[in-house]
Design a protein around this motif. Structure first.
Motif, PDB file in Angstrom:
ATOM      1  N   HIS A  35       0.857  -1.198   0.000  1.00 12.48           N
ATOM      2  CA  HIS A  35       0.000   0.000   0.000  1.00 12.48           C
ATOM      3  C   HIS A  35       0.887   1.241   0.000  1.00 12.48           C
ATOM      4  CE1 HIS A  35      -3.469   2.546   0.897  1.00 12.48           C
ATOM      5  NE2 HIS A  35      -2.724   3.136   1.824  1.00 12.48           N
ATOM      6  N   PRO A  36       0.650   2.183  -0.897  1.00 14.70           N
ATOM      7  CA  PRO A  36      -0.531   2.344  -1.754  1.00 14.70           C
ATOM      8  C   PRO A  36      -0.362   1.823  -3.189  1.00 14.70           C
ATOM      9  CG  PRO A  36       0.732   4.356  -1.791  1.00 14.70           C
ATOM     10  CD  PRO A  36       1.502   3.410  -0.893  1.00 14.70           C
ATOM     11  N   TYR A  37       0.830   1.306  -3.554  1.00 18.84           N
ATOM     12  CA  TYR A  37       1.092   1.005  -4.960  1.00 18.84           C
ATOM     13  C   TYR A  37       0.186  -0.098  -5.493  1.00 18.84           C
ATOM     14  CZ  TYR A  37       5.168   3.942  -4.291  1.00 18.84           C
ATOM     15  OH  TYR A  37       5.995   4.996  -4.017  1.00 18.84           O
ATOM     16  N   TYR A  38       0.142  -1.216  -4.782  1.00 15.90           N
ATOM     17  CA  TYR A  38      -0.622  -2.337  -5.328  1.00 15.90           C
ATOM     18  C   TYR A  38      -2.063  -2.357  -4.858  1.00 15.90           C
ATOM     19  CZ  TYR A  38       3.592  -3.984  -7.496  1.00 15.90           C
ATOM     20  OH  TYR A  38       4.700  -4.070  -8.294  1.00 15.90           O
ATOM     21  N   THR A  39      -2.388  -1.664  -3.790  1.00 21.92           N
ATOM     22  CA  THR A  39      -3.809  -1.508  -3.467  1.00 21.92           C
ATOM     23  C   THR A  39      -4.492  -0.687  -4.560  1.00 21.92           C
ATOM     24  OG1 THR A  39      -3.199   0.357  -2.039  1.00 21.92           O
ATOM     25  CG2 THR A  39      -3.617  -1.762  -0.969  1.00 21.92           C
ATOM     26  N   ALA A  40      -3.795   0.323  -5.068  1.00 23.99           N
ATOM     27  CA  ALA A  40      -4.351   1.116  -6.175  1.00 23.99           C
ATOM     28  C   ALA A  40      -4.451   0.272  -7.447  1.00 23.99           C
ATOM     29  CB  ALA A  40      -3.488   2.353  -6.421  1.00 23.99           C
ATOM     30  N   LYS A  41      -3.410  -0.494  -7.718  1.00 23.70           N
ATOM     31  CA  LYS A  41      -3.412  -1.330  -8.923  1.00 23.70           C
ATOM     32  C   LYS A  41      -4.487  -2.409  -8.830  1.00 23.70           C
ATOM     33  CE  LYS A  41      -0.036  -3.248 -12.112  1.00 23.70           C
ATOM     34  NZ  LYS A  41       1.390  -3.428 -12.361  1.00 23.70           N
ATOM     35  N   ASP A  42      -4.622  -3.030  -7.652  1.00 24.18           N
ATOM     36  CA  ASP A  42      -5.676  -4.021  -7.453  1.00 24.18           C
ATOM     37  C   ASP A  42      -7.057  -3.379  -7.548  1.00 24.18           C
ATOM     38  OD1 ASP A  42      -4.008  -6.187  -7.172  1.00 24.18           O
ATOM     39  OD2 ASP A  42      -3.852  -5.993  -4.998  1.00 24.18           O
ATOM     40  N   GLY A  43      -7.158  -2.115  -7.104  1.00 27.77           N
ATOM     41  CA  GLY A  43      -8.439  -1.416  -7.212  1.00 27.77           C
ATOM     42  C   GLY A  43      -8.890  -1.276  -8.655  1.00 27.77           C
ATOM     43  N   VAL A  44      -7.939  -1.005  -9.555  1.00 28.87           N
ATOM     44  CA  VAL A  44      -8.269  -0.930 -10.981  1.00 28.87           C
ATOM     45  C   VAL A  44      -8.765  -2.290 -11.469  1.00 28.87           C
ATOM     46  CG1 VAL A  44      -7.321  -0.563 -13.293  1.00 28.87           C
ATOM     47  CG2 VAL A  44      -6.635   0.934 -11.417  1.00 28.87           C
ATOM     48  N   GLY A  45      -8.063  -3.365 -11.056  1.00 29.28           N
ATOM     49  CA  GLY A  45      -8.461  -4.709 -11.460  1.00 29.28           C
ATOM     50  C   GLY A  45      -9.845  -5.081 -10.952  1.00 29.28           C
ATOM     51  N   VAL A  46     -10.138  -4.741  -9.702  1.00 25.46           N
ATOM     52  CA  VAL A  46     -11.458  -5.033  -9.141  1.00 25.46           C
ATOM     53  C   VAL A  46     -12.536  -4.255  -9.889  1.00 25.46           C
ATOM     54  CG1 VAL A  46     -12.917  -4.778  -7.091  1.00 25.46           C
ATOM     55  CG2 VAL A  46     -10.582  -5.655  -6.861  1.00 25.46           C
ATOM     56  N   GLY A  47     -12.237  -3.003 -10.260  1.00 23.27           N
ATOM     57  CA  GLY A  47     -13.210  -2.220 -11.024  1.00 23.27           C
ATOM     58  C   GLY A  47     -13.532  -2.862 -12.368  1.00 23.27           C
ATOM     59  N   VAL A  48     -12.512  -3.321 -13.080  1.00 24.04           N
ATOM     60  CA  VAL A  48     -12.729  -3.993 -14.368  1.00 24.04           C
ATOM     61  C   VAL A  48     -13.495  -5.301 -14.161  1.00 24.04           C
ATOM     62  CG1 VAL A  48     -11.589  -5.081 -16.344  1.00 24.04           C
ATOM     63  CG2 VAL A  48     -10.696  -2.944 -15.409  1.00 24.04           C
ATOM     64  N   PHE A  49     -13.132  -6.042 -13.127  1.00 21.52           N
ATOM     65  CA  PHE A  49     -13.816  -7.301 -12.809  1.00 21.52           C
ATOM     66  C   PHE A  49     -15.309  -7.063 -12.569  1.00 21.52           C
ATOM     67  CE2 PHE A  49     -15.487  -9.927  -9.333  1.00 21.52           C
ATOM     68  CZ  PHE A  49     -15.361 -11.204  -9.850  1.00 21.52           C
ATOM     69  N   LEU A  50     -15.630  -6.064 -11.753  1.00 19.08           N
ATOM     70  CA  LEU A  50     -17.034  -5.779 -11.441  1.00 19.08           C
ATOM     71  C   LEU A  50     -17.790  -5.301 -12.683  1.00 19.08           C
ATOM     72  CD1 LEU A  50     -16.684  -4.045  -7.961  1.00 19.08           C
ATOM     73  CD2 LEU A  50     -17.461  -6.375  -8.437  1.00 19.08           C
ATOM     74  N   LEU A  51     -17.107  -4.576 -13.570  1.00 18.11           N
ATOM     75  CA  LEU A  51     -17.747  -4.128 -14.809  1.00 18.11           C
ATOM     76  C   LEU A  51     -18.113  -5.327 -15.692  1.00 18.11           C
ATOM     77  CD1 LEU A  51     -18.616  -1.856 -16.718  1.00 18.11           C
ATOM     78  CD2 LEU A  51     -16.268  -1.785 -17.578  1.00 18.11           C
ATOM     79  N   VAL A  52     -17.170  -6.256 -15.870  1.00 13.02           N
ATOM     80  CA  VAL A  52     -17.443  -7.459 -16.664  1.00 13.02           C
ATOM     81  C   VAL A  52     -18.534  -8.293 -15.998  1.00 13.02           C
ATOM     82  CG1 VAL A  52     -16.463  -9.609 -17.549  1.00 13.02           C
ATOM     83  CG2 VAL A  52     -15.117  -7.497 -17.621  1.00 13.02           C
ATOM     84  N   PHE A  53     -18.462  -8.408 -14.678  1.00 14.22           N
ATOM     85  CA  PHE A  53     -19.474  -9.147 -13.918  1.00 14.22           C
ATOM     86  C   PHE A  53     -20.859  -8.527 -14.106  1.00 14.22           C
ATOM     87  CE2 PHE A  53     -21.026 -10.383  -9.431  1.00 14.22           C
ATOM     88  CZ  PHE A  53     -21.593 -11.554  -9.913  1.00 14.22           C
ATOM     89  N   ALA A  54     -20.931  -7.209 -14.061  1.00 12.31           N
ATOM     90  CA  ALA A  54     -22.209  -6.521 -14.238  1.00 12.31           C
ATOM     91  C   ALA A  54     -22.759  -6.737 -15.647  1.00 12.31           C
ATOM     92  CB  ALA A  54     -22.039  -5.032 -13.948  1.00 12.31           C
ATOM     93  N   LEU A  55     -21.898  -6.693 -16.654  1.00 12.50           N
ATOM     94  CA  LEU A  55     -22.355  -6.935 -18.030  1.00 12.50           C
ATOM     95  C   LEU A  55     -22.944  -8.335 -18.166  1.00 12.50           C
ATOM     96  CD1 LEU A  55     -19.395  -5.314 -20.026  1.00 12.50           C
ATOM     97  CD2 LEU A  55     -21.720  -4.427 -19.819  1.00 12.50           C
TER      98      LEU A  55
END
Length: 434
Positions: A241-261
């Motif tokens: 933290h904060p380098y990979y928490t931020a990077k993982d946050g981007v990944g989680v956002g993309v994951f949730l977007l694909v999941f929502a679609l």
């Protein structure tokens, strides 16, 4: 913690100091995912998938708990209770679709996570225990998913349970007794549904416990990285933290977007239409298949069509379980001292052949058992075992590898630590060297 330069947790607020002296939970979190955990500075986005698997498990547990409040584990009303959840419970359709598609998303990220480990050699010493605990998690996931697929009590649920549990009867002497014990009777019925429901509810929490051990084992040697070169000092790492928490946050956002679609626009795409028909023991579906994430193993299972010393049915069961248990021995099958496939040109070719082989196995497993598909399944099943038992040991012994960088920092500064899997460099992903 194996990194002496890791930043020590020093609470400043009096309340946090009081808590740290009596229950050092903040210290534990700080050392696990905070600034107290140094991580190799060159990790790419393929390292996001461990966190994504944790997010998927959290979704499954939360939605599963709420669904269990409305589901009736009774063979007479189970199908109707699922329909009631979909139609009568507030947001029930959302919870049911989120749980069903969440299982698919969970397996997708775990499969990527596994193949990332294969590509970058994350199973090699000193991370053998991390890898083996990961295989245990995968086995628990498969058991949980299979029992969850039975619960809607549709046609494919019932007949899937009938066929899969029937393979245990192929085990000599004790096989039929094991099958009866699993089902609580001679065919899937009330007893089987009760057992599967209770275990399906319990196992995700067991998975969560093994994940804690998995992360604990990971923190002892630290994370692997795209070069496969071990960390040599603080210049090779950055705080999680904060380098990979931020990077993982981007990944989680993309994951949730694909999941929502998937959830809102194609919620039944990965399911089987026959499962919207109530289970009928007197009507066998024309084509019985498990969920898509079991297709490669189902293809291996049915690739044995002729008796040879042992019955073909038993060979299929042994091969199916062996295809997974084989992964436990991977750290000792691959003798190469080089971890990353970025520096193993011959192994990299066979890795991608394996990826294609598994995809073809999946396609065959979801197709009808015609002679052409059976032959294709036999060829691809044979290659799967040959890859791990023959090709990998030979390649690891004879391959001439490329020179490794002296350190992670050197690779980052020279732009040679990028992921060949994604063909992108990691310069700028984390802070530059001091």
């Amino acid at each position: 913690m194996s990194f002496p330069w890791a930043e020590e947790y020093k609470p400043k607020h009096p309340a946090m100091q009081w808590l740290d002296q009596r229950l050092p939970l903040p210290r534990l979190v700080y050392g696990a995912i905070g600034a107290g955990y140094p991580v190799p500075r060159n990790l790419n986005y393929f390292w996001n998938f461990g966190v994504l698997a944790g997010a998927a498990l959290a979704i499954q547990i939360i939605t599963g708990i709420v669904l269990a409040m409305h589901y009736a584990a009774n063979a007479g009303v189970a199908f109707d209770s699922v329909e009631s959840i979909m139609r009568d419970v507030n947001a029930g359709w959302f919870l049911r679709y989120a749980h069903a598609n969440g299982a698919s998303m969970f397996f997708i990220v775990v499969y990527v996570h596994i193949f990332r480990g294969l590509y970058y050699g994350s199973y090699k010493p000193p991370r053998e225990m991390v890898w083996m605990l990961g295989v245990v998690i995968f086995l628990l996931m498969m058991a949980t998913a299979f029992m969850g697929y039975v619960l809607p009590w549709g046609q494919m649920s019932f007949w899937g349970a009938q066929v899969i549990t029937g393979f245990f009867s192929a085990i000599p002497v004790v096989g039929e007794n094991i099958r009866i014990w699993l089902l609580g009777g001679y065919a899937p019925d009330q007893a089987a549904l009760n057992r599967f429901f209770s275990l399906h509810y319990l196992l995700p929490f067991v998975i969560a416990g093994v994940i804690i051990l998995h992360i604990w084992a990971l923190h002892i040697p630290g994370s692997n990285n795209p070069t496969g070169v071990e960390v040599k000092g603080p210049q090779d790492t950055v705080p999680f933290h904060p380098y990979y928490t931020a990077k993982d946050g981007v990944g989680v956002g993309v994951f949730l977007l694909v999941f929502a679609l998937l959830l809102f626009f194609a919620p039944n795409y990965l399911g089987h239409p026959d499962n919207y028909i109530e289970a009928n023991p007197l009507s066998t579906p024309a084509h019985i298949v498990p969920e898509w994430y079991f297709w490669p193993f189902y293809a291996i299972l049915r690739s044995f069509t002729a008796d040879f010393i042992l019955p073909a049915k038993l060979w299929g069961v042994l091969a199916m379980f062996g295809s997974i248990l084989l992964l436990f021995f991977l750290p000792w099958l691959d003798k190469s001292p080089v971890r990353s496939s970025n520096f193993r040109p011959v192994y990299r070719v066979f890795f991608w052949i394996l990826v294609v082989d598994v995809l073809v196995l999946g396609y065959v497993g979801g197709s009808e058992a015609t002679p052409v598909y059976l032959m294709l399944g036999q060829i691809t099943s044979g290659y799967y075992f040959a890859h791990f038992l023959i090709i990998l040991p030979i390649v690891s012994a004879l391959e001439r590898t490329r020179p490794l960088p002296n350190s992670i920092t050197e690779a980052v500064l020279q732009g040679k630590s990028g992921s060949r899997m994604s063909e992108t460099a990691v310069d700028g992903n984390v802070a530059p060297a001091e």
